[in-house]
Design a protein around this motif. Sequence first.
Motif, short mmCIF file in Angstrom:
data_model
loop_
_atom_site.label_atom_id
_atom_site.label_comp_id
_atom_site.label_asym_id
_atom_site.label_seq_id
_atom_site.Cartn_x
_atom_site.Cartn_y
_atom_site.Cartn_z
N LEU A 197 1.06 -1.10 -0.02
CA LEU A 197 0.22 -0.38 -0.34
C LEU A 197 0.38 0.96 -0.12
O LEU A 197 0.30 2.11 -0.73
N TRP A 198 1.99 1.10 0.57
CA TRP A 198 3.09 2.31 1.02
C TRP A 198 3.30 2.72 -0.46
O TRP A 198 2.89 3.90 -0.86
N LEU A 199 3.71 1.53 -1.01
CA LEU A 199 4.35 1.94 -2.24
C LEU A 199 3.61 2.06 -2.90
O LEU A 199 3.66 3.55 -3.54
N ALA A 200 2.18 1.55 -3.39
CA ALA A 200 1.38 2.30 -4.20
C ALA A 200 1.06 3.72 -4.12
O ALA A 200 0.93 4.91 -5.43
N PHE A 201 0.62 4.23 -2.54
CA PHE A 201 0.35 5.81 -2.50
C PHE A 201 1.92 5.94 -2.56
O PHE A 201 1.43 7.73 -3.41
N PHE A 202 2.84 5.91 -2.62
CA PHE A 202 4.02 6.76 -2.62
C PHE A 202 4.48 6.72 -4.43
O PHE A 202 4.47 8.13 -4.95
N ALA A 203 4.07 5.65 -5.27
CA ALA A 203 3.25 6.43 -6.45
C ALA A 203 3.44 7.23 -6.92
O ALA A 203 3.47 8.23 -7.72
N SER A 204 2.20 7.37 -6.34
CA SER A 204 1.19 8.85 -6.95
C SER A 204 1.99 9.67 -6.35
O SER A 204 2.33 10.68 -7.35
N PHE A 205 2.15 10.21 -5.28
CA PHE A 205 2.74 11.26 -4.28
C PHE A 205 4.44 11.98 -4.52
O PHE A 205 4.09 12.89 -5.38
N ALA A 206 4.83 10.15 -5.26
CA ALA A 206 6.24 10.92 -5.46
C ALA A 206 6.17 11.72 -6.86
O ALA A 206 6.80 12.59 -7.35
#
Lengths: 477, 507
Positions: free
Chosen positions: B224-233
């Motif tokens: 989940l962290w990676l998925a959210f991070f993909a968007s925010f990054a």
Amino acid sequence: MGQYTYLAGEAVLAISALALLLVGTFGKTKSVSFIRYASIAALVVFALSGYITGAEGNAFADSFISDGFSRYAKALVGLSAAAALWFSRSYFKQEKLDQFEYSILVLFAVLGMGLMVSAGNLLTLYIGLEMQSLALYVLAAFNRDSLRASEAGLKYFVLGALSSGILLYGMSLIYGFTGSLDFGAIGTYISGTEHLSAGITAGLVFILAGLAFKISAAPFHMWTPDVYEGAPTPVTGFFAGAPKLAALALITRLIMGPFETVPHSWQQVIVVLAVLSMIIGAFGALTQTNIKRLMAYSSIANMGYALVALAAASQAGVEGMLIFMTIYLITVTGTFACILQMRTRDGMVEQISDLGGLSKDNLPLSLAFTAMMFSMAGIPVFMGFLGKWFAFAPAFEAGLTWLVVLALLSSVVGAFYYLRIVKTIWFDDQTHSFVKPPVSLAFLTSTSALFLVAAWLMPFITAPARGLIETAAASLF
Amino acid sequence: MFEGIPILTIITFLPLLAAGFLTLMSKLSRADGKGQIETNAPRVALVTTLAVFGLSLLLLVDFHAADAAYQFTENRDWLGGGIKYRMGLDGISILFVVLTTFLTPLCIIASAKSIKTRMLEYMVAFLILETLMIGVFCAQDMVLFYFFFEAVLLPMFIIIGVWGGKDRVYASYKFFLYTLLGSVLMLAAMLWLYHYSGTVLGEPTTDIRTLQQLDIPAGAQTWLWLAFFASFAVKMPMWPVHTWLPDAHVQAPTSGSVILAGVLLKLGGYGLIRFSIPMFPDASIHFAPLVFWLSVIAIIYTSLVAYRQKDMKKLIAYSSVAHMGFVTMGIFAMNVQGMQGAVFQMISHGVVSGALFFTVGIIYDRMHTREIAFYGGLVKYMPIYAAVFMLFTMANVGLPGTSGFVGELLTMVGAYQVNPWIAFGAAFGMILSAVYALHLYREVVFGEVKNEKLEGIKDMNMREIIIMAPLVIMTIVLGVYPSLITDISAVSVDQLLADFADKVGGN
């Protein structure tokens, strides 16, 4: 009366179709308009009939089912067919194709769809499907002087006949192994056996293959771009809407009915169909220059998304599919009403590049078109996003995370070609000046665009609709 | 003050209402009235955005900074299935709302002159954009957040694509598809959270507060962290997914660049604070070193890249990426200084980079080129401009006394406690920022006037002074008295970190 009230809607359609056929035959060309309006009225009555009579139950030895699901599906089918008739008016007038048979054929097709979504028996299923298909073949070739339309009709017919054969073969296998045509009896047999025999599985796969052809799910999609391109535009608009929902509803009724207890026997098939449809739909559309062919690939991809919801094999999945399809039907109706407005002084144009600079020429149409495309791409604020949300959420519960991720990624590819239309409308230089569209089309585009933008501000519409969808899905379980 | 008034809804949707009004007016007017509407559109937009700014200031006055709970909350049935219309502000998000409402009127004033075609549509797009930006910061519901977060793309896509420069189509596509690709991964994670909340709580919910209290298994947190991070990054943007930003900035019209740098880049950092840290604490700790290194690479690498740019806007765009590196570094230090610094840095960067894009816009409007080599010796003809540009250059470098200093210092103090080497790398990046910022300033403002086309170039006019004055004041005030920001966000940041410590300690 009893069980006949369950068929009230179908009866209205059948009687009005026959009566209007007579009117048309004797009334010459003057009656064409009257027949169209009468047909629209009949379709609306058909759409609402289930909710008016409120009749619920099975008729004719369970071969015809009237429940929440069939009611909701019929409402959608009827209304989108009525919209398709509505937007065909100006087109046929201007193309000098205005013949009364068009309305009658739509009525017969919808009658077939009514039987499909209410099927409780393999025979009803087949009769409904064929009734619909035969009418659709003729509709595809309705412009018989056009080579493209005739080719489309022929292609559709040949491949359709093939798929009917596959379907029939599957049905015969199921009948042979279970000894019954009745959904209920088949279900009882299946839940009673410990090991599902290979014959039944094979039969089911054949049936699903036949039905996948009807919803143009890949790899049974080959006919779609050609038929969409060749058929007269309003017919294409009709094809993209009601028949898709009817066939999907039929698939749902089959897999959530007799085969509900053995999801492992069909889930993989649905998943494969969904994956292929999404990928082929997304990548196939990238190189299209004709907007009708683009819409064909778009509908292939959208069927893939709807199948993702069904793959969840749960009540929430059916709900998701119905929400998705409701929004899809509204979008597709609006989109084709937009495409029908692409008319220059010299006639209809169908290339995407013909939309160049539309925003300088016709702002309302540009805004509506943009809304449709963004909605199809599933960008929020537009309802298409919610359709995807509710269609994909159930798949998580079924543990199909990878499928959802794939669906979302393919929707990014999809966004690319929807964006191309938006780009052409807003960023490019003007190529044509379109003639002023008839009010009927402008009305249809602006209402559906408005719905797609603002429906989330209208809980007084969405909440009751949610309620209907919930009852519809619950009635299958 | 606002008991019983849905004030956040009003603030959010007032610009949208004005946009609707403008569209309606253009529809109703006769053909000969079109010119009148074109001239009036910026006025209507300005009045609206000023009203929104006024209201947001009232919010700030009425806001209880000592209270960690969400304030001005609204909760209405919306889409069913646990998805509700939830709005509210805490000490962090209110700052971003005010930043948005502060920058938008300035953009409207600037574009009233610099936009030449289709003024009405531009104003409508900008007003819609403001609604969506305020909405993102007010949303306390995951779906509502995603709604606004994603929808921001649409007006920005149109703004870049219609009013942009030569390669606008390429830039707008790149901007749209890059961010969309990041966002759909976040959408997948949101769907998972929605489903998971249903299994844990019985009823699925999308309330951000409730979701923050869920205990999510560590394995799932990673994904989940990676998925959210993909968007925010991508939104931030972080190295190496920053490549859309220079293109978008170069092609966008001045006010589009200002909003892009000033507000849209902050969505990523805000998302990290709102979602990643509180919802996935274990994964955040696990991935913190990765984020640190990415941040330091961003700070050093993009500073070097910025130095080599020939286009002024591109230079500033790369410097934005470097400054956002400080933000991610501060957030993942996960201590008070780092977090406060990150929030401060975002607000400060919103003001400073917005101002820098305005300064570029001022000479672009006169000369229609942004090439650094074209200019030189502007101080001779434009003394006021030179002074203003100097201030923002210094703020960009992070000179003490300007707002840029506070944020960078705080984030580095925060990072130092976790990993001194990271702070060292970031400090090195600050030196590099001086290199490229002063290089830009020297090339453009100082030196001999080599280009004869620059003869007699006019200094800033009244309109431009009006635009720059609030930005100058804010930069200095925030630099001298940073408590203006930190006092408001302090309690919310403390609460965030306390919850974070609880969750990590509890496992």
